[in-house]
Scaffold this motif. Structure first.
Motif, PDB file in Angstrom:
ATOM      1  N   ASP A 259       0.778  -1.360   0.020  1.00  0.00           N
ATOM      2  CA  ASP A 259      -0.007   0.078  -0.352  1.00  0.00           C
ATOM      3  C   ASP A 259       0.760   1.317  -0.240  1.00  0.00           C
ATOM      4  N   PHE A 260       1.768   1.313  -0.839  1.00  0.00           N
ATOM      5  CA  PHE A 260       2.941   2.307  -1.105  1.00  0.00           C
ATOM      6  C   PHE A 260       2.080   3.727  -1.126  1.00  0.00           C
ATOM      7  N   GLU A 261       1.027   3.761  -2.053  1.00  0.00           N
ATOM      8  CA  GLU A 261       0.494   4.995  -2.538  1.00  0.00           C
ATOM      9  C   GLU A 261      -0.466   5.367  -1.181  1.00  0.00           C
ATOM     10  N   SER A 262      -1.035   4.563  -0.567  1.00  0.00           N
ATOM     11  CA  SER A 262      -1.496   5.195   0.542  1.00  0.00           C
ATOM     12  C   SER A 262      -0.856   5.734   1.813  1.00  0.00           C
ATOM     13  N   PHE A 263       0.660   5.040   1.762  1.00  0.00           N
ATOM     14  CA  PHE A 263       1.685   5.605   2.549  1.00  0.00           C
ATOM     15  C   PHE A 263       1.933   6.829   2.032  1.00  0.00           C
ATOM     16  N   LYS A 264       2.109   7.116   0.726  1.00  0.00           N
ATOM     17  CA  LYS A 264       2.477   8.521   0.146  1.00  0.00           C
ATOM     18  C   LYS A 264       1.533   9.572   0.732  1.00  0.00           C
ATOM     19  N   ARG A 265       0.484   9.207   0.496  1.00  0.00           N
ATOM     20  CA  ARG A 265      -0.724  10.126   0.933  1.00  0.00           C
ATOM     21  C   ARG A 265      -0.684  10.674   2.267  1.00  0.00           C
ATOM     22  N   LYS A 266      -0.397   9.610   3.244  1.00  0.00           N
ATOM     23  CA  LYS A 266      -0.223   9.971   4.668  1.00  0.00           C
ATOM     24  C   LYS A 266       1.243  11.183   4.863  1.00  0.00           C
ATOM     25  N   LEU A 267       2.075  10.515   4.139  1.00  0.00           N
ATOM     26  CA  LEU A 267       3.467  11.617   3.988  1.00  0.00           C
ATOM     27  C   LEU A 267       2.893  13.004   3.557  1.00  0.00           C
ATOM     28  N   ALA A 268       2.054  12.994   2.610  1.00  0.00           N
ATOM     29  CA  ALA A 268       1.819  14.216   1.785  1.00  0.00           C
ATOM     30  C   ALA A 268       0.768  15.120   2.920  1.00  0.00           C
ATOM     31  N   ASP A 269       0.117  14.552   3.969  1.00  0.00           N
ATOM     32  CA  ASP A 269      -0.476  15.079   4.786  1.00  0.00           C
ATOM     33  C   ASP A 269       0.263  15.943   5.752  1.00  0.00           C
ATOM     34  N   ASP A 270       1.440  15.181   6.121  1.00  0.00           N
ATOM     35  CA  ASP A 270       2.464  15.852   6.906  1.00  0.00           C
ATOM     36  C   ASP A 270       3.260  16.890   6.504  1.00  0.00           C
ATOM     37  N   ILE A 271       3.377  17.077   5.178  1.00  0.00           N
ATOM     38  CA  ILE A 271       4.284  18.037   4.466  1.00  0.00           C
ATOM     39  C   ILE A 271       3.374  19.224   3.926  1.00  0.00           C
ATOM     40  N   GLU A 272       1.982  19.021   3.606  1.00  0.00           N
ATOM     41  CA  GLU A 272       1.453  20.022   3.017  1.00  0.00           C
ATOM     42  C   GLU A 272       0.638  20.815   4.055  1.00  0.00           C
ATOM     43  N   SER A 273       0.401  22.187   3.658  1.00  0.00           N
ATOM     44  CA  SER A 273      -0.453  23.300   4.307  1.00  0.00           C
ATOM     45  C   SER A 273      -1.788  22.843   4.325  1.00  0.00           C
ATOM     46  N   ASP A 274      -2.412  23.240   5.522  1.00  0.00           N
ATOM     47  CA  ASP A 274      -3.816  23.271   5.446  1.00  0.00           C
ATOM     48  C   ASP A 274      -4.738  24.455   4.942  1.00  0.00           C
ATOM     49  N   ASN A 275      -3.921  25.395   4.391  1.00  0.00           N
ATOM     50  CA  ASN A 275      -4.690  26.471   3.886  1.00  0.00           C
ATOM     51  C   ASN A 275      -5.555  26.058   2.462  1.00  0.00           C
ATOM     52  N   PHE A 276      -6.510  26.990   2.097  1.00  0.00           N
ATOM     53  CA  PHE A 276      -7.227  26.781   0.935  1.00  0.00           C
ATOM     54  C   PHE A 276      -6.892  28.001  -0.138  1.00  0.00           C
ATOM     55  N   SER A 277      -6.315  27.984  -0.793  1.00  0.00           N
ATOM     56  CA  SER A 277      -6.218  29.144  -1.709  1.00  0.00           C
ATOM     57  C   SER A 277      -5.311  28.808  -3.100  1.00  0.00           C
ATOM     58  N   GLU A 278      -5.301  29.581  -3.943  1.00  0.00           N
ATOM     59  CA  GLU A 278      -4.570  29.267  -5.281  1.00  0.00           C
ATOM     60  C   GLU A 278      -3.174  29.092  -4.928  1.00  0.00           C
ATOM     61  N   VAL A 279      -2.652  30.125  -3.985  1.00  0.00           N
ATOM     62  CA  VAL A 279      -1.049  29.909  -3.766  1.00  0.00           C
ATOM     63  C   VAL A 279      -1.065  28.694  -2.918  1.00  0.00           C
ATOM     64  N   ALA A 280      -1.853  28.428  -2.073  1.00  0.00           N
ATOM     65  CA  ALA A 280      -1.357  27.242  -1.272  1.00  0.00           C
ATOM     66  C   ALA A 280      -1.504  25.799  -2.143  1.00  0.00           C
ATOM     67  N   ASP A 281      -2.539  25.810  -2.867  1.00  0.00           N
ATOM     68  CA  ASP A 281      -2.578  24.660  -3.799  1.00  0.00           C
ATOM     69  C   ASP A 281      -1.408  24.726  -4.600  1.00  0.00           C
ATOM     70  N   ALA A 282      -0.903  25.681  -5.186  1.00  0.00           N
ATOM     71  CA  ALA A 282       0.375  25.562  -5.912  1.00  0.00           C
ATOM     72  C   ALA A 282       1.461  25.197  -5.179  1.00  0.00           C
ATOM     73  N   TRP A 283       1.671  25.619  -4.048  1.00  0.00           N
ATOM     74  CA  TRP A 283       2.737  25.374  -3.118  1.00  0.00           C
ATOM     75  C   TRP A 283       2.491  23.711  -2.668  1.00  0.00           C
ATOM     76  N   ASN A 284       1.420  23.274  -2.356  1.00  0.00           N
ATOM     77  CA  ASN A 284       1.318  22.027  -2.078  1.00  0.00           C
ATOM     78  C   ASN A 284       1.653  21.202  -3.365  1.00  0.00           C
ATOM     79  N   ASN A 285       1.316  21.429  -4.544  1.00  0.00           N
ATOM     80  CA  ASN A 285       1.843  20.694  -5.668  1.00  0.00           C
ATOM     81  C   ASN A 285       3.409  20.532  -5.715  1.00  0.00           C
ATOM     82  N   GLU A 286       3.984  21.607  -5.529  1.00  0.00           N
ATOM     83  CA  GLU A 286       5.587  21.532  -5.444  1.00  0.00           C
ATOM     84  C   GLU A 286       5.929  20.648  -4.395  1.00  0.00           C
ATOM     85  N   ARG A 287       5.207  20.863  -3.165  1.00  0.00           N
ATOM     86  CA  ARG A 287       5.775  19.851  -2.082  1.00  0.00           C
ATOM     87  C   ARG A 287       5.520  18.521  -2.432  1.00  0.00           C
ATOM     88  N   ARG A 288       4.479  18.139  -3.120  1.00  0.00           N
ATOM     89  CA  ARG A 288       4.136  16.722  -3.466  1.00  0.00           C
ATOM     90  C   ARG A 288       5.310  16.199  -4.472  1.00  0.00           C
TER      91      ARG A 288
END
Length: 1426
Positions: free
Chosen positions: A640-669
């Motif tokens: 279940d490597f994909e689910s593991f990556k999703r958990k890691l993404a939750d630990d590095i992404e921000s909880d904000n909702f905006s175009e800037v936050a989405d762009a930065w979260n994409n870069e973080r992923r």
């Protein structure tokens, strides 16, 4: 030893000696006119002119190099100048310093006792004499030394002509002969001629001038006044006497320094093999257990603090608890027990057997629990003691191993701390990640993570430190000013974009590990692309645009995440918990791994978690071996490597909702993907290696367990004997012959003390009546306790049955014994047992066997080993020492490094030897028993040799255990130091002698001397003696008097009446010593000292006997298998066939497809057929076969027990279809040829079959080129096989053999002629090559190294050698090196029928080949000069 020792031939004068040669009569130097190369006398000038050119050319060829003529002439002139200078200087020194004949006569007249001594010449004179050394001695002599009686001074200093010129040589030979072997070999001249010349020639030496006396005055013709004036002006020489004295002192010092040591005689490898190096001697002298010294050698500098000691106990208990499965209430006692064991190992320096034997109470947790009072039994105990065994002996060895690992851990941790301290001191660095993670690191992997982090984070600073340290140590290093990409980014503008990701790599790691509060990610106010495009971040030309800047920032952040220790720790833990192992076949494995292949069980294996792998360690090692061979690819992935990556993404992404936050979260992923890609490779590689190490450990421990079972056997116990008594054995074996029917059998009679008193040979015991009578007479005369039988073939089972039948028929009985029920004497039929021969097989052809029994044949020695195995298996295994790894303890032990196996096997031997103890006096006198001493607690192979030597110096007998540490009053030297004595004392026993008042009974027991007082106290209480009685006994007969009285009165059983619980409580209360188990040991030893505690001798099971005689296991031979069989004999109704393992089977008509009367027409003797095993009776060696076609069509397939998701059935089906299509395209009709060498094999199967055959053996097989071709595969050497294509001509039909068989240009009429005149002819040539003196058995690289070493040791010589070319079967290399500076050369040599081919020439034998090589090489060199 150098390369000169490896070459036959005499020594040869070097250049200095040759240049310093003088004619014995004329005292003129011997020039080039004499034939120096051949050592002959002066030749006629005309002969010299005729031979000059040839001689010079021959020498140039022989020396292996041809130089330019101008250079050669210049070098020759320089050599002549040097020779002339040396000659003149030597002549001048001799004229000035030497005594002549008249001087010696004058000395003799003045001193009548003086005798002129003539040095006697040895039979083989030393060819190399140091003339300069002799002159040095003559020059340094003072006036008093003239009359010295020293032989060296008075002996003649001049050598005869032979000694000056070297041994005489043969006459000049032809050019090719002079080049023979690339090496000139000397021949010693006739000794009588040498002696004659020595007697005829006397060397005249000038007189010494003495200007101080009358004789000097007369000799000079000057008066005394003139001489006195000269003396006042120039002195009389006494002013320089100090120089003469200084020269004498230097000579004496040089002589003292020239004292030979072992390292001056033997190579370092030889000293290491014999354990005679300085380090070995240091181990002998150090008062510390030898095994501890060897194991702790890398960690001598590691000193554990008290806190680290506690940490170690916790660390080891955490590692061991999961496997122990203890209850929660036992966890704390378990940790305390480990701490106590570590204290014994580290502080007390006692080994495992000592702890297990004398500190057993600390390995047990005893808890008292109250019981309900019994109203009907008021005296009943109020509580019961519940004892739980926390640690066994295997656990103690594990703790010792973990202690070494912890020391390695501390050593690396200290090294990292020192590096960090230097960073802080030099660069003023404060790193919270390092300071937080280093103390928490509990494995080498975590420390490696920290080290990688440190080098990544502070690369440039560490380079500066390395440069400073190098300068401090005197090492000059060129500074490396180039910075890495990460350093440039970290120190540049782009790093601000890395920080803009809103979370650091370490904060992300804390979130993943769930350490502390969650670290939240903050978003910047602008988009990533916009921020990267700002002028403040652009760094042309490396990062000219925003895209480049953003890419570099993401790479940097991903690298930081991959290098972060917390992130690695989290991912590694996840891999160990959720990782799965899978095996994928390669293209090579698709074709090679079929259903019969041993690797088939994991060819399509999937989804094996690490716990499953841990249960099958041998399978995982085979998977890695298959991967090494290129047949499969072993991968480790996360479930279940994909689910593991999703958990890691939750630990590095921000909880904000905006175009800037989405762009930065994409870069973080994207950064996370990049980091995981690198981390996955690192983790899988690490996990894979760690799993390999653990699986190797498990297999080696399985080998140890099996070895322990083999060692845990008392001597064979016949009926009525006490366990541990050594029996008298008659051992019989037919060896490798059909002993049961046709050949003879060897036998050996071995007494209980191990002496071989008689041996011989019987003929056929099944049919020969004389042989039967001889056997019966031997048994009745010797009265053995048991008969042991073993051998190498299935016929041994028949021999075993024949012997049993003779014993029953002749009513041969064993030794009388008392019936335990009736008390009457009775006998049983003489016992016959099949003996495990694994030790005997290694022993009978060994060098040790030949030394111990030089008069016996190998089969006779085999019988002796069988008998001794029955008498004491442990001694037989101990005598093997390191060769014990040759025994098979596990089917896959070859996948584990031998060092690991040997280390585990040694621990098993140490346990068993210390359980049984060793009679120290017997070990000193009997080398067979001395083999056990190295395994005694505290000792080892090095200390054992010193122990035996010291005891022999003390008189060869040890009277008491205390004597081992020395007895000054008796003049006994210490045998061991106090600490080693403390380890070994209780395991070395001394036989008790009741008639000797100084003999102590307790020295013959397992009781340690530290507990002798307890034993004496128990004996006194058993005898009910008060203190006054005890004192009186001791005053009269010494400390051992009480125990001696107990034994003398036969009152040992009284110790069973003692209540040991009260003793134990008093000891623990008053002395803080836990001795409950020790008291039980003392009680048992007082009744029966060193009682046999091993299990009774283990008889082989039917399956083990079957494997021993056939070599087949349940994996290699079982029901349902299709095997090749050889037809031995065909009759009308049945035929007799034989399996490869040697079992003979009778096949009836209904077992084949033949109709009535067709058996002889379809089958013939020596034909090889396939057959299916329908039934296999291992106990009786019986097999039921079927040769029917319908049975053979059903393939044999092993049952594989896998869950549905653990086997890739779809991939297997696709591969079957692919192989079927491939086979249909290249399918050819299976041919069967009536010839004894024909086998239905492919190339790989033919090589596998020939692997166990002799060199030169061959098989004929079908060819993949079609029905008009055959293939012949023959064994050139081990691992080298040649496949010959045979073209068939004049075929009657496609299935028949052609009447004409062609190999290249050679044509043969039938297969027999082809085999004899082609294959066997080439095999004979290969044999001739390999038996030649110039053949080297190693690889080409080994041969070239040998040639290089030889030419360096012999710079004036050239050499060549042959070696095999395994890449091209049938070819050899001729490697040569014409001098130390010449290039290494090699020519191919091809083996052809009846000859060798080289450089387009054919040579009939090796002599012609060698001579041809020399001529060709000489011609090539001559052409180069032109």
């Amino acid at each position: 030893m150098d390369a000169r020792d490896l070459i036959e031939g005499e020594a040869e004068l070097d250049d200095v000696e040759a240049e310093d040669s003088y004619d014995g009569d004329t005292r003129e130097p011997i020039g080039r006119g004499r034939d120096r190369l051949n050592g002959a006398a002066m030749q006629d000038s005309s002969e010299e002119e005729d031979d000059d050119d040839d001689e010079e050319a021959a020498r140039a060829v022989r020396e292996g190099f041809i130089v330019d003529e101008d250079e050669e002439e210049e070098e020759e002139r320089d050599r002549r100048k040097r020779r002339e200078k040396k000659r003149r200087r030597a002549q001048r020194e001799e004229e000035e310093e030497a005594l002549d004949e008249e001087d010696l006569d004058l000395i003799g007249e003045a001193n009548p006792e003086f005798e002129r001594r003539v040095a006697s010449q040895p039979k083989f004179k030393r060819l190399k004499r140091g003339r300069e050394e002799d002159r040095g001695r003559a020059a340094s002599r003072g006036l008093e030394e003239i009359f010295s009686d020293d032989e060296d001074i008075d002996a003649p200093h001049d050598l005869d002509e032979d000694d000056r010129r070297g041994p005489l040589r043969a006459e000049p030979r032809a050019l090719a002969d002079e080049f023979a072997d690339f090496i000139e070999e000397d021949e010693l001249s006739d000794e009588d001629e040498r002696q004659r010349q020595l007697e005829e020639r006397e060397i005249a030496r000038p007189r010494d001038r003495d200007y101080g006396g009358v004789a000097g005055t007369e000799a000079t013709g000057l008066d005394e006044e003139t001489l006195e004036t000269m003396t006042r002006a120039f002195g009389n020489g006494e002013d320089y006497e100090w120089a003469l004295q200084l020269e004498e002192d230097l000579e004496e010092k040089e002589i003292g320094e020239q004292q030979l040591e072992l390292k001056d005689v033997f190579e370092p490898s030889q000293l290491a093999e014999r354990m005679l190096t300085d380090e070995d001697n240091q181990i002998r002298a150090t008062d510390e257990p030898e095994r501890f010294q060897l194991a702790r050698k890398p960690f001598k500098h590691v000193i554990l603090t008290d806190e680290q000691f506690k940490e170690e106990a916790k660390w080891i208990s955490d590692l061991m608890l999961p496997k122990k499965g203890l209850d929660d209430e036992l966890v704390a006692p378990f940790e305390r027990a480990i701490g106590k064991v570590l204290e014994f190992f580290v502080t007390d320096e006692v080994e495992v057997p000592y702890v297990f034997q004398h500190r057993k109470d600390y390995l047990i947790h005893a808890a008292k629990s109250r019981v309900t009072p019994d109203p009907f039994n008021p005296d009943a105990p109020q509580y019961v003691v519940k004892a739980e065994k926390l640690l066994n002996q295997n656990d103690l060895w594990d703790i010792l191993e973990f202690d070494l690992k912890f020391r390695a851990l501390v050593d690396k941790r200290n090294a990292l701390q020192r590096t960090y301290d230097q960073l802080k001191r030099i660069s003023d660095i404060q790193d919270d990640v390092f300071e937080d993670m280093l103390p928490k690191a509990v494995s080498m992997e975590e420390l490696q993570d920290i080290q990688d982090y440190l080098h990544f984070q502070y690369s440039s600073q560490l380079k500066d430190i390395a440069l400073v340290n190098g300068a401090a140590n005197g090492a000059q290093r060129r500074p490396n000013t180039q910075r890495t990409l990460w350093e440039r980014i970290r120190n540049g503008k782009i790093y601000s974009l890395v920080r803009a990701f809103g979370i650091t790599a370490d904060q992300f790691g804390q979130n993943v590990l769930r350490e502390g509060r969650r670290q939240y990610t903050e978003d910047p106010t602008v988009l990533p692309n916009e921020m990267a495009d700002t002028d403040g971040l652009l760094e042309p030309p490396e990062h000219p645009t925003g895209v480049h800047v953003l890419k570099a920032a993401k790479l940097m952040f991903a690298e930081e995440i991959a290098m972060n220790p917390r992130m690695r720790k989290a991912l590694r833990g996840t891999f160990y918990v959720n990782g799965v192992v899978e095996s994928f076949r390669t293209e090579k494995g698709l074709k090679k791994i079929d259903e019969q292949h041993p690797y088939h069980e994991f060819k399509y294996l999937r989804n094996q978690d690490l716990r499953q792998i841990a249960r099958r360690p041998d399978m995982y090692l085979r998977m890695l071996k298959a991967e090494e061979e290129g047949l499969v690819e072993v991968k480790i992935r996360l479930k279940d490597f994909e689910s593991f990556k999703r958990k890691l993404a939750d630990d590095i992404e921000s909880d904000n909702f905006s175009e800037v936050a989405d762009a930065w979260n994409n870069e973080r992923r994207e950064v996370l993907e990049m980091a995981l890609s690198k981390l996955e490779k690192i983790m899988t590689k690490g996990v894979k290696e760690n799993m390999k190490t653990e699986c190797e450990n498990e297999v080696s421990k399985a080998c140890r367990a099996e070895y322990s079972k083999k060692l845990d056997q008392a001597p064979y116990k016949p009926n009525g004997m006490i366990l541990g008594t050594t029996p008298r054995v008659l051992a019989i074996s037919g060896g490798n012959t059909e002993a049961g029917r046709g050949g003879g059998v060897c036998w050996a009679w071995v007494e209980e003390d191990g002496r071989v008193l008689e041996n011989g040979k019987f003929s056929n015991l099944n049919k020969d009546e004389d042989a039967k009578r001889s056997f019966v007479e031997l048994v009745q005369r010797r009265r053995p306790d048991v008969i042991g039988v073993a051998g190498f073939t299935v016929a041994t089972h028949t021999l075993y049955l024949d012997i049993r039948n003779i014993i029953l028929a002749e009513n041969l009985r064993g030794t009388e014994f008392e019936d335990p029920e009736t008390g009457e004497e009775r006998t049983e039929p003489l016992e016959v047992v099949m003996v495990n021969d694994e030790v005997a097989r290694l022993y009978h052809c060994s060098e040790r066997a030949a030394i111990e029994h030089p008069g016996l044949s190998p089969l006779g020695r085999y019988c002796v080993a069988l008998a001794k195995y029955l008498q004491n298996p442990m001694k037989e295994y101990a005598a093997l020492q390191k060769d014990v790894v040759s025994i098979s303890f596990h089917p896959n032990q070859q996948l584990v490094p031998q060092e690991k196996i040997l280390r585990q096997l040694e621990t098993a031997m140490v346990d068993m030897v210390n359980l049984c103890g060793v009679d120290i006096n017997e070990a000193v006198s009997d080398p067979y028993t001395a083999n056990l001493l190295p395994y005694i607690c505290g000792l080892g192979f090095r200390k054992t040799s010193s122990v035996i030597k010291a005891i022999n110096v003390n008189g060869g007998v040890v009277a008491s255990r205390d004597e081992l540490v020395g007895d000054p009053e008796e003049g006994k030297l210490p045998v061991v130091g106090p600490r080693v004595w403390h380890n070994c004392a209780s395991f070395l026993y001394i036989e008790y002698d009741p008639s000797d008042t100084s003999s102590d009974y307790l020295d013959n027991t397992r009781v340690h001397p530290e507990d002798y007082d307890l034993g004496r106290k128990m004996a006194a209480d058993a005898l009910e003696l008060d203190e006054e009685d005890v004192k009186a006994e001791i005053d009269e007969a010494g400390p051992g008097a009480i125990v001696r009285k107990l034994i003398k009165d036969g009152a040992q059983e009284k110790v069973n009446d003692l209540i040991l619980e009260e003793y134990a409580e008093q000891l623990e209360r008053n002395f803080n010593q836990r001795k409950r188990a020790t008291l039980e040991t003392i009680r048992a030893e007082l009744q029966q000292p060193y009682e046999e505690l091993r299990r009774t001798f283990t008889l082989l099971s039917p399956g083990e006997i079957f494997t021993m005689l056939t070599g087949e296991t349940s994996e290699t031979l079982c029901e349902g298998m299709i095997v090749p069989v050889s037809i031995r004999k065909v009759l009308d109704k049945k035929m007799f066939v034989k399996l490869d393992c040697g079992i003979e089977v009778e096949a009836s008509l209904h077992d084949t497809d033949a109709d009535q009367d067709q058996l002889t027409s379809l089958y013939s003797a020596n034909q090889v057929m396939r057959a299916r095993i329908l039934n296999l009776d291992r106990a009786n060696f019986k097999v039921v076969l079927s040769l029917r076609e319908d049975d053979l069509r059903r393939p044999f397939r092993r049952h594989l027990d896998h869950m549905p998701d653990e086997w890739d059935d779809l991939q297997e089906d696709r591969d079957k279809e692919l192989l079927q299509e491939t086979n249909e395209e290249s399918r050819s009709t299976q041919r069967v040829i009536k010839h004894p060498l024909f086998r239905p094999f492919n190339a790989a199967q033919a090589e596998q079959y020939l692997a166990t055959q002799a060199r030169g053996d061959a098989v004929i097989r079908p060819s993949s080129k079609g029905l008009d071709h055959l293939a012949v595969t023959w064994k050139v050497s081990d691992g080298v096989y040649q496949h010959i294509d045979v073209l068939e001509l004049d075929k009657e039909n496609e299935f028949s053999v052609g009447k004409s068989l062609r190999i290249g240009l050679q044509t043969y009429s039938d297969l027999d002629e082809l085999i004899v005149n082609h294959v066997k002819a080439m095999a004979r040539k290969v044999e001739e090559m390999m038996l030649h003196e110039k053949y080297q058995s190693g690889s080409k690289a080994d041969t070239e190294r040998w040639l290089t070493t030889y030419t360096e040791a012999n710079p004036t010589r050239s050499v060549y050698a042959f070696c095999i070319n395994p890449k091209y079967p049938g070819y050899f290399y001729l490697c040569f090196k014409a001098g130390p500076r010449a290039q290494m050369g090699s020519w191919p040599v091809k083996v052809i029928p009846q000859a060798f081919g080289m450089q387009k020439h054919v040579y009939p034998d090796m002599r012609a080949l060698c001579n041809g090589f020399k001529l060709v090489f000489q011609n090539m060199q001559s052409n180069k000069r032109r």
